[in-house]
Design a protein around this motif. Structure first.
Motif, PDB file in Angstrom:
ATOM      1  N   MET A 156       0.569  -1.330   0.046  1.00  0.00           N
ATOM      2  CA  MET A 156       0.362   0.329   0.002  1.00  0.00           C
ATOM      3  C   MET A 156       1.088   1.138   0.149  1.00  0.00           C
ATOM      4  N   ASP A 157       0.408   2.054  -0.205  1.00  0.00           N
ATOM      5  CA  ASP A 157       1.306   3.651  -0.508  1.00  0.00           C
ATOM      6  C   ASP A 157       1.306   3.779   0.471  1.00  0.00           C
ATOM      7  N   THR A 158       2.385   4.726   1.294  1.00  0.00           N
ATOM      8  CA  THR A 158       2.813   6.148   2.206  1.00  0.00           C
ATOM      9  C   THR A 158       1.397   6.509   1.728  1.00  0.00           C
ATOM     10  N   SER A 159       1.608   7.633   3.314  1.00  0.00           N
ATOM     11  CA  SER A 159       0.551   8.269   3.102  1.00  0.00           C
ATOM     12  C   SER A 159       0.930   9.765   2.904  1.00  0.00           C
ATOM     13  N   TYR A 160       2.629   9.543   2.886  1.00  0.00           N
ATOM     14  CA  TYR A 160       3.377  10.510   2.398  1.00  0.00           C
ATOM     15  C   TYR A 160       3.066  10.886   1.108  1.00  0.00           C
ATOM     16  N   LEU A 161       2.999   9.250  -0.495  1.00  0.00           N
ATOM     17  CA  LEU A 161       2.611   9.077  -1.234  1.00  0.00           C
ATOM     18  C   LEU A 161       1.599  10.134  -1.869  1.00  0.00           C
ATOM     19  N   ARG A 162       0.863   9.525  -1.020  1.00  0.00           N
ATOM     20  CA  ARG A 162      -1.167   9.750  -1.352  1.00  0.00           C
ATOM     21  C   ARG A 162      -1.217  11.340  -1.364  1.00  0.00           C
ATOM     22  N   THR A 163      -0.499  11.913  -0.132  1.00  0.00           N
ATOM     23  CA  THR A 163      -0.782  13.215   0.134  1.00  0.00           C
ATOM     24  C   THR A 163      -0.222  14.076  -1.256  1.00  0.00           C
ATOM     25  N   LEU A 164       1.155  13.729  -2.096  1.00  0.00           N
ATOM     26  CA  LEU A 164       2.199  14.141  -2.626  1.00  0.00           C
ATOM     27  C   LEU A 164       0.967  13.680  -3.793  1.00  0.00           C
ATOM     28  N   LYS A 165       0.280  13.197  -4.235  1.00  0.00           N
ATOM     29  CA  LYS A 165      -0.426  12.235  -5.581  1.00  0.00           C
ATOM     30  C   LYS A 165      -1.725  13.990  -4.930  1.00  0.00           C
ATOM     31  N   THR A 166      -2.582  13.529  -3.816  1.00  0.00           N
ATOM     32  CA  THR A 166      -3.632  14.471  -4.015  1.00  0.00           C
ATOM     33  C   THR A 166      -3.029  16.093  -4.291  1.00  0.00           C
ATOM     34  N   ASN A 167      -2.305  17.303  -3.751  1.00  0.00           N
ATOM     35  CA  ASN A 167      -1.844  18.292  -4.158  1.00  0.00           C
ATOM     36  C   ASN A 167      -1.279  18.094  -5.212  1.00  0.00           C
ATOM     37  N   LEU A 168      -0.734  17.363  -6.003  1.00  0.00           N
ATOM     38  CA  LEU A 168      -0.180  17.405  -7.531  1.00  0.00           C
ATOM     39  C   LEU A 168      -1.746  16.764  -8.598  1.00  0.00           C
ATOM     40  N   LEU A 169      -2.069  16.218  -7.997  1.00  0.00           N
ATOM     41  CA  LEU A 169      -2.907  15.659  -8.744  1.00  0.00           C
ATOM     42  C   LEU A 169      -4.573  15.740  -8.596  1.00  0.00           C
ATOM     43  N   GLY A 170      -4.608  16.167  -7.816  1.00  0.00           N
ATOM     44  CA  GLY A 170      -6.585  16.306  -7.235  1.00  0.00           C
ATOM     45  C   GLY A 170      -6.630  15.053  -6.662  1.00  0.00           C
ATOM     46  N   THR A 171      -6.126  13.624  -6.311  1.00  0.00           N
ATOM     47  CA  THR A 171      -6.065  12.614  -6.321  1.00  0.00           C
ATOM     48  C   THR A 171      -5.362  11.275  -5.722  1.00  0.00           C
ATOM     49  N   PRO A 172      -5.341  11.336  -4.363  1.00  0.00           N
ATOM     50  CA  PRO A 172      -4.397  10.201  -3.727  1.00  0.00           C
ATOM     51  C   PRO A 172      -4.206   9.224  -4.503  1.00  0.00           C
ATOM     52  N   ASP A 173      -5.102   9.431  -5.795  1.00  0.00           N
ATOM     53  CA  ASP A 173      -4.947   7.086  -6.038  1.00  0.00           C
ATOM     54  C   ASP A 173      -4.540   7.408  -7.963  1.00  0.00           C
ATOM     55  N   GLY A 174      -4.313   8.981  -8.045  1.00  0.00           N
ATOM     56  CA  GLY A 174      -3.884   8.704  -9.435  1.00  0.00           C
ATOM     57  C   GLY A 174      -2.728   8.656  -9.556  1.00  0.00           C
ATOM     58  N   ARG A 175      -1.708   8.199 -10.697  1.00  0.00           N
ATOM     59  CA  ARG A 175      -0.854   7.885 -11.581  1.00  0.00           C
ATOM     60  C   ARG A 175       0.114   7.623 -11.724  1.00  0.00           C
ATOM     61  N   LEU A 176       1.668   8.099 -11.495  1.00  0.00           N
ATOM     62  CA  LEU A 176       2.538   8.427 -11.313  1.00  0.00           C
ATOM     63  C   LEU A 176       3.712   8.123 -12.960  1.00  0.00           C
ATOM     64  N   VAL A 177       4.230   8.735 -13.938  1.00  0.00           N
ATOM     65  CA  VAL A 177       5.488   8.285 -14.728  1.00  0.00           C
ATOM     66  C   VAL A 177       6.616   9.267 -14.026  1.00  0.00           C
ATOM     67  N   LEU A 178       7.385   8.315 -13.132  1.00  0.00           N
ATOM     68  CA  LEU A 178       8.590   9.366 -12.701  1.00  0.00           C
ATOM     69  C   LEU A 178       9.547   9.212 -13.584  1.00  0.00           C
ATOM     70  N   VAL A 179      10.380  10.503 -13.721  1.00  0.00           N
ATOM     71  CA  VAL A 179      11.768  10.115 -14.011  1.00  0.00           C
ATOM     72  C   VAL A 179      12.740  11.410 -13.162  1.00  0.00           C
ATOM     73  N   CYS A 180      13.626  11.157 -12.630  1.00  0.00           N
ATOM     74  CA  CYS A 180      14.657  11.370 -11.197  1.00  0.00           C
ATOM     75  C   CYS A 180      15.688  12.030 -12.253  1.00  0.00           C
ATOM     76  N   ASN A 181      15.722  13.394 -12.458  1.00  0.00           N
ATOM     77  CA  ASN A 181      16.637  13.903 -13.699  1.00  0.00           C
ATOM     78  C   ASN A 181      17.384  15.147 -12.582  1.00  0.00           C
ATOM     79  N   PHE A 182      18.319  14.412 -11.951  1.00  0.00           N
ATOM     80  CA  PHE A 182      18.969  14.709 -10.560  1.00  0.00           C
ATOM     81  C   PHE A 182      19.844  15.901 -11.728  1.00  0.00           C
ATOM     82  N   GLU A 183      20.319  15.738 -12.890  1.00  0.00           N
ATOM     83  CA  GLU A 183      21.202  17.113 -13.748  1.00  0.00           C
ATOM     84  C   GLU A 183      20.207  18.283 -14.162  1.00  0.00           C
ATOM     85  N   ALA A 184      18.829  18.317 -13.454  1.00  0.00           N
ATOM     86  CA  ALA A 184      18.214  19.475 -14.001  1.00  0.00           C
ATOM     87  C   ALA A 184      18.747  20.948 -13.907  1.00  0.00           C
ATOM     88  N   GLU A 185      19.794  21.175 -13.242  1.00  0.00           N
ATOM     89  CA  GLU A 185      19.952  21.917 -13.381  1.00  0.00           C
ATOM     90  C   GLU A 185      20.952  22.867 -14.260  1.00  0.00           C
TER      91      GLU A 185
END
Length: 455
Positions: free
Chosen positions: A1-30
């Motif tokens: 089960m997703d952590t409450s931390y992730l569910r809160t993040l999804k709610t803030n970004l997607l408007g729902t705790p159950d949204g689906r994300l595709v993550l790319v961790c581009n540490f070189e962004a700067e």
């Protein structure tokens, strides 16, 4: 089960705790945001190093079971099994079919038709793309696949992530700021250094920072008038060669500090501000080394940080930003809190630690997130590493040692031996004394691994 931390993040970004994300961790962004800006006279942009590229594996700690993580290389099978035993909800990992060492993962994905088709299907099903921070590459990926961004576009990220932006926001908001100045031309810098020359002659130190420097890069400490003169001569020579007198830096007084802080808040699409956590940042010569949590703060300091998060978050939202924000702060030796040293409007190392600390750090315990440098003569499998770390990995009771990124261990294994590696981990114990003992035990075990590999 997703952590409450992730569910809160999804709610803030997607408007729902159950949204689906595709993550790319581009540490070189700067590096990409810095394009078009002129920093200190030194080479700045380069392809991401292999170790930085493999840091993208941290995304496995944040993503949920229904999410997708884009990686240049698949997870080590032993490490994947280890995370599964820990109860981590592992995402689907997708790897581009066309990989080149001199490109970022996003560039590899853009050159991989099969993976692009899979991402287009995910976009059609409602998934959203969550980069560490949006650059022109991630925006291009989102547009090509019809995979909408969960955060703003590249222009917005570049605008709100420079140190000049951070300083001007802090000053205009009336927050306590380290005395300093913003410079956008050679003449600006000359005027600032001229004004501070007398202070330098009496022992005051100042630091000059690239607007888009990161992790100790693009930072120069000036401790006497001669070093200031030398810097200005270098800037002049470059301006003469290029015919361009622009210079995007911040000049600040050096603050004698008690300790560094890092706090994170999230700006939701509707402007709501959520303070996620405050940690003590461990740094060495301006380079980030890890985090200690929780951090001892006075009630007044906690109130001041919460106030700063609200003020900065509102300003960021008015400038078009929504998403995770990490802020560096400092407590001076006299106890004064400078709540905004630098704003990093993007995911950060702490962001990826949220889920694992929620699962493994109990109330009243202390945790340390850090990395261990390695020097190896041959690649090491995760199973081999686990046997070496058995004295800390297999402890009974409340103490925990959790490997949070394994890919960086062998990142440079294609170079002549011996090669450098890096192991990331989260340590948990009842108090700071036991935490330090666990850290020493881990270092001893890893030293034994290094010795064996070099024999």
């Amino acid at each position: 089960m997703d952590t409450s931390y992730l569910r809160t993040l999804k709610t803030n970004l997607l408007g729902t705790p159950d949204g689906r994300l595709v993550l790319v961790c581009n540490f070189e962004a700067e590096n990409w945001w810095a394009e078009g800006h002129v920093g200190l006279p030194a080479p700045r942009f380069s392809a991401p190093t292999s170790v930085v590229s493999r840091m993208e594996e941290h995304g496995v700690l944040l993503a949920g079971a229904d999410d997708v993580l884009l990686l240049k290389h698949p997870l080590d099978p032993g490490y994947r099994e280890y995370l599964s035993r820990l109860g981590m909800p592992l995402p689907t990992v997708l790897v581009p079919e066309n990989v080149r060492a001199d490109r970022s993962t996003t560039e590899d994905v853009l050159d991989s038709p099969d993976l692009l088709r899979r991402l287009s299907a995910l976009g059609a099903e409602g998934a959203r793309l969550l980069p560490m921070g949006t650059t022109v590459l991630e925006q291009k990926l989102a547009d090509r696949c019809g995979l909408p961004l969960a955060v703003p576009d590249a222009t917005t990220f570049a605008r709100v992530n420079g140190k000049i932006y951070s300083r001007r926001l802090t000053d205009s908001a009336g927050l306590r700021a380290v005395p300093g100045d913003c410079c956008e031309t050679r003449d600006d810098l000359a005027a600032v250094l001229r004004r501070r020359r007398a202070a330098l002659a009496t022992g005051t130190r100042i630091v000059v920072k690239d607007a888009y420097g990161v992790s100790g890069k693009g930072l120069l400490l000036l401790d006497r008038p001669e070093t200031a003169d030398r810097l200005l001569r270098m800037v002049d020579r470059r301006a003469e060669r290029s015919g361009d007198d622009r210079l995007h830096v911040v000049v600040e007084e050096w603050v004698e500090k008690s300790h560094d802080l890092n706090y994170q808040f999230t700006v939701a699409d509707d402007g709501r501000i959520t303070l996620d956590f405050v940690k003590r940042a461990i740094t060495e010569n301006g380079v980030h080394k890890g985090h200690l949590m929780p951090v001892a703060l006075t009630p007044a300091q906690r109130t001041e940080l919460a106030h700063a998060a609200e003020i900065v978050g509102v300003r960021l939202h008015s400038d078009g930003y929504a998403g995770v924000v990490g802020v560096d702060a400092v407590v001076a030796t006299g106890g004064e809190l400078y709540p905004v040293l630098e704003i990093n409007a993007r995911l950060n190392m702490s962001s990826y630690q949220g889920g694992v600390t929620e699962r493994h750090q109990r109330d009243g315990q202390m945790a340390l997130a850090r990395h261990y440098p390695l020097r190896l003569a041959a690649p090491v499998s995760f199973d081999q590493l686990a046997r070496t770390l058995a004295p800390v990995l297999e402890r009974d009771g409340a103490e925990r040692f959790v490997v949070t990124c394994f890919g960086t261990v062998n990142a440079d294994a294609d170079r002549p031996a011996p090669f450098d590696g890096r192991l990331y981990a989260l340590l948990v114990a009842a108090d700071q004394e036991r935490l330090a003992a666990l850290d020493r035990a881990a270092q001893a075990a890893l030293a034994d691994l290094t010795a064996k590999e070099q024999r």
